[in-house]
Scaffold this motif. Sequence first.
Motif, mmCIF file in Angstrom:
data_model
loop_
_atom_site.group_PDB
_atom_site.id
_atom_site.type_symbol
_atom_site.label_atom_id
_atom_site.label_comp_id
_atom_site.label_asym_id
_atom_site.label_seq_id
_atom_site.Cartn_x
_atom_site.Cartn_y
_atom_site.Cartn_z
ATOM 1 N N LEU A 83 48.426 51.291 43.831
ATOM 2 C CA LEU A 83 48.912 50.003 43.000
ATOM 3 C C LEU A 83 47.805 49.883 41.840
ATOM 4 O O LEU A 83 46.807 50.534 41.893
ATOM 5 C CB LEU A 83 48.648 48.967 43.971
ATOM 6 N N ASP A 84 48.305 49.090 40.953
ATOM 7 C CA ASP A 84 47.439 48.742 39.838
ATOM 8 C C ASP A 84 46.644 47.644 40.121
ATOM 9 O O ASP A 84 45.258 47.703 39.486
ATOM 10 C CB ASP A 84 48.423 48.332 38.629
ATOM 11 N N VAL A 85 46.882 46.751 40.939
ATOM 12 C CA VAL A 85 46.197 45.457 41.228
ATOM 13 C C VAL A 85 46.457 45.116 42.784
ATOM 14 O O VAL A 85 47.453 45.249 43.130
ATOM 15 C CB VAL A 85 46.575 44.362 40.588
ATOM 16 N N VAL A 86 45.096 44.886 43.495
ATOM 17 C CA VAL A 86 45.303 44.485 44.701
ATOM 18 C C VAL A 86 44.592 42.855 44.846
ATOM 19 O O VAL A 86 43.428 42.969 44.258
ATOM 20 C CB VAL A 86 44.421 45.409 45.654
ATOM 21 N N PRO A 135 42.785 49.887 44.073
ATOM 22 C CA PRO A 135 43.844 49.770 43.134
ATOM 23 C C PRO A 135 43.313 50.561 41.866
ATOM 24 O O PRO A 135 42.172 50.929 41.491
ATOM 25 C CB PRO A 135 43.613 48.118 42.573
ATOM 26 N N LYS A 136 44.241 50.657 40.904
ATOM 27 C CA LYS A 136 43.911 51.501 39.562
ATOM 28 C C LYS A 136 43.234 50.897 38.714
ATOM 29 O O LYS A 136 42.303 51.423 37.951
ATOM 30 C CB LYS A 136 45.192 52.125 39.187
ATOM 31 N N LEU A 137 43.457 49.342 38.618
ATOM 32 C CA LEU A 137 43.126 48.665 37.430
ATOM 33 C C LEU A 137 41.871 47.632 37.686
ATOM 34 O O LEU A 137 40.819 47.559 37.235
ATOM 35 C CB LEU A 137 43.929 48.133 36.629
ATOM 36 N N PHE A 138 42.222 46.843 38.890
ATOM 37 C CA PHE A 138 41.361 45.815 39.185
ATOM 38 C C PHE A 138 41.759 45.123 40.587
ATOM 39 O O PHE A 138 42.945 45.226 41.090
ATOM 40 C CB PHE A 138 40.887 44.718 38.287
ATOM 41 N N PRO A 156 36.864 47.078 38.481
ATOM 42 C CA PRO A 156 36.412 45.813 38.479
ATOM 43 C C PRO A 156 36.625 44.743 39.317
ATOM 44 O O PRO A 156 37.933 44.931 39.945
ATOM 45 C CB PRO A 156 36.861 45.106 36.937
ATOM 46 N N ILE A 157 36.096 43.918 39.822
ATOM 47 C CA ILE A 157 36.403 42.992 41.018
ATOM 48 C C ILE A 157 36.667 41.471 39.871
ATOM 49 O O ILE A 157 35.535 41.128 39.420
ATOM 50 C CB ILE A 157 35.275 42.487 42.093
ATOM 51 N N ILE A 207 47.565 37.674 32.258
ATOM 52 C CA ILE A 207 48.223 38.470 31.386
ATOM 53 C C ILE A 207 47.383 39.177 30.427
ATOM 54 O O ILE A 207 47.500 40.577 30.630
ATOM 55 C CB ILE A 207 49.364 37.704 30.689
ATOM 56 N N ASP A 208 46.507 38.647 29.931
ATOM 57 C CA ASP A 208 45.641 39.462 28.956
ATOM 58 C C ASP A 208 44.764 40.331 29.699
ATOM 59 O O ASP A 208 44.525 41.405 29.191
ATOM 60 C CB ASP A 208 44.946 38.178 28.148
ATOM 61 N N LEU A 209 44.209 39.866 30.711
ATOM 62 C CA LEU A 209 43.453 40.856 31.623
ATOM 63 C C LEU A 209 44.195 41.753 32.190
ATOM 64 O O LEU A 209 43.360 43.388 31.989
ATOM 65 C CB LEU A 209 42.822 39.974 32.770
ATOM 66 N N GLY A 210 45.304 41.938 32.594
ATOM 67 C CA GLY A 210 45.986 42.740 33.011
ATOM 68 C C GLY A 210 46.508 43.905 31.887
ATOM 69 O O GLY A 210 46.382 45.190 31.959
ATOM 70 N N ASN A 211 46.941 43.467 30.686
ATOM 71 C CA ASN A 211 47.361 44.142 29.610
ATOM 72 C C ASN A 211 45.851 44.814 29.043
ATOM 73 O O ASN A 211 46.143 46.151 28.787
ATOM 74 C CB ASN A 211 47.912 43.299 28.337
ATOM 75 N N THR A 212 44.846 44.142 28.740
ATOM 76 C CA THR A 212 43.653 44.855 28.450
ATOM 77 C C THR A 212 42.968 45.798 29.155
ATOM 78 O O THR A 212 43.015 46.969 28.699
ATOM 79 C CB THR A 212 42.668 43.706 28.150
#
Length: 582
Positions: A22-25, A74-77, A134-135, A180-185
Amino acid sequence: MNKNEFLPTTKEEMKKRGWEELDVVLISGDAYIDSPFMGIAVVGRILESIGLRVGVIGQPDINSDVDVKRLGEPKLFWGVSGGSIDSMVSNYTATKKFRNSDDYTPGGKNNKRPDRATLVYTNLIRRYFKNTVPIVLGGIEASLRRLSHYDYWSNKLRKPILFDTKADYMIYGMGEQAIIDLGNTLRDGGDPKNIRGVCYISKEPVLEYLQIPSHEECLSNKEKYIDLFKVFYDNNDPVYSKGLCQKVDSRYLIQNPPSDYLEEKEMDKIASFPYQRDVHPYHKKDGKVKCLETIKFSIMTHHGCWGECNFCAIAVHQGRTIRTRSEENIIQEAKDFTKMKDFKGIISDVGGPTANMYGYECKKKLKKGTCVDNYRCVDDKRLCKAMKVDHSRNIQLLKDIREVPGVKKAFVASGVRYDLITADKKHGYNYLKQMVNHHISGQMKVAPEHTDDEVLYHMGKPGKQTLIDFKKMYDKLNKESGKKQFLTYYLIAAHPGCKEKHMHELKQFTTHELKMNPEQAQVFTPTPGTYSAVMYYTEMDPFTKKKIFVEKDTRRKEKQKSIVIDKKYQQRRKSNGASLQS
């Protein structure tokens, strides 16, 4: 985006989607209910809409790694929320007694949400995932604790929650655009520290931001804490607000300016995501989740509230500017209900934080932002002339919903400001007429909270004459319609500035003017992020810094409450030799 699927909560569900990771949990203090009324579901659907792979863990076991490892790293945060309600408010009464039930937990027993859930869940992640991605904190529990804040349950001023949890970032407020901005960034490898609506810890101050009193200054001087809170409160509007910088020990809490409010089309888009409007099957084995009964067939028409009751945190979480969905989108949601197998024709609620703020706003505010320096749209004395209250769109909306084939009844269970009804000389009477005839069942709930002018001033609520005028209008309409419907009243005891004599006066008012005996009242709870909590902690009027009375003894708080709900009040007063008019 599959219209018939929940976001995954297990590896098996991930595999069905063809996902290895997953990208996000997202982790929440609530059971996972896929509904537009549940923040974690909304955030998950927003992230899904920008192409991220998202999973949800509701109410993880905090004593093992079974749940927190269920979806992998997760991969991103990681996204962490204490849930739809502050965990301390959820777990304890105003007199700090543990609550046995939880409407957001399967089976209804309060055994799944830990105290300070945001902190506990962050520690849970750190325990089992060293050097992880990041959390990111979010939700009302974190949002209201983003700067130094008074914590009623420990009775002390606590540091910003990022310092307690050691999380990496926090998104405050509703957070739709910020997430949205956080996910894209993060997907693009960028730096989230430049995103509006984000808080983070820095080793250096951001000099172009407003420098507010340090945590240490607030600890040593309560007037400094009042100064901090005023700047915090006045900088929640995206039109003009500046970033804030607070020194905490040797580092700094940085609060970027707030995210822009959503436009109507963006509100419509988020409301139209493929929510399953049900509890995820993973939780169903443990029993029903009571809150689903209320939200499953309810419609949220708008966000925000400019009522600014001093004890309410909506102003600093949702904002003081109303953002509405379009009538077409709302009507479509009602039509969608009629296609669901278990819909019986009853819409539980059509509303928002304040139901009758839909469809109008102050034009000056929309251009220049909300007023500051305690200039409010409405307070204990008056409604601002710039706020042109107009119920016409709301009246038409409710009429259109009633006419949707398959809808038998659409209730308005959200709070209604009765002072706005009496202020709207053109449409207020007709709005209330529609409510009486079509949108309440037996009783209508209103929230005067008190009737004493001194207490109402500290609460930021309108005077009692407005309530008297409204009740006359309500009674007249019920008589004309041939209905026997009643008003029930939300009342608060032991608010800062309130003494026992004020509760006796309130009791006299309910007895002689309202002709009723209140069956319930609540003892005031100092919630972080509110002016009333500032009053409770400092024992000062935050607008004048003059000392005020604050009841802090638990037994006396309960006594204040008992005065107003005492069914034998008149007998007791007479037997004690006291005049009812004293």
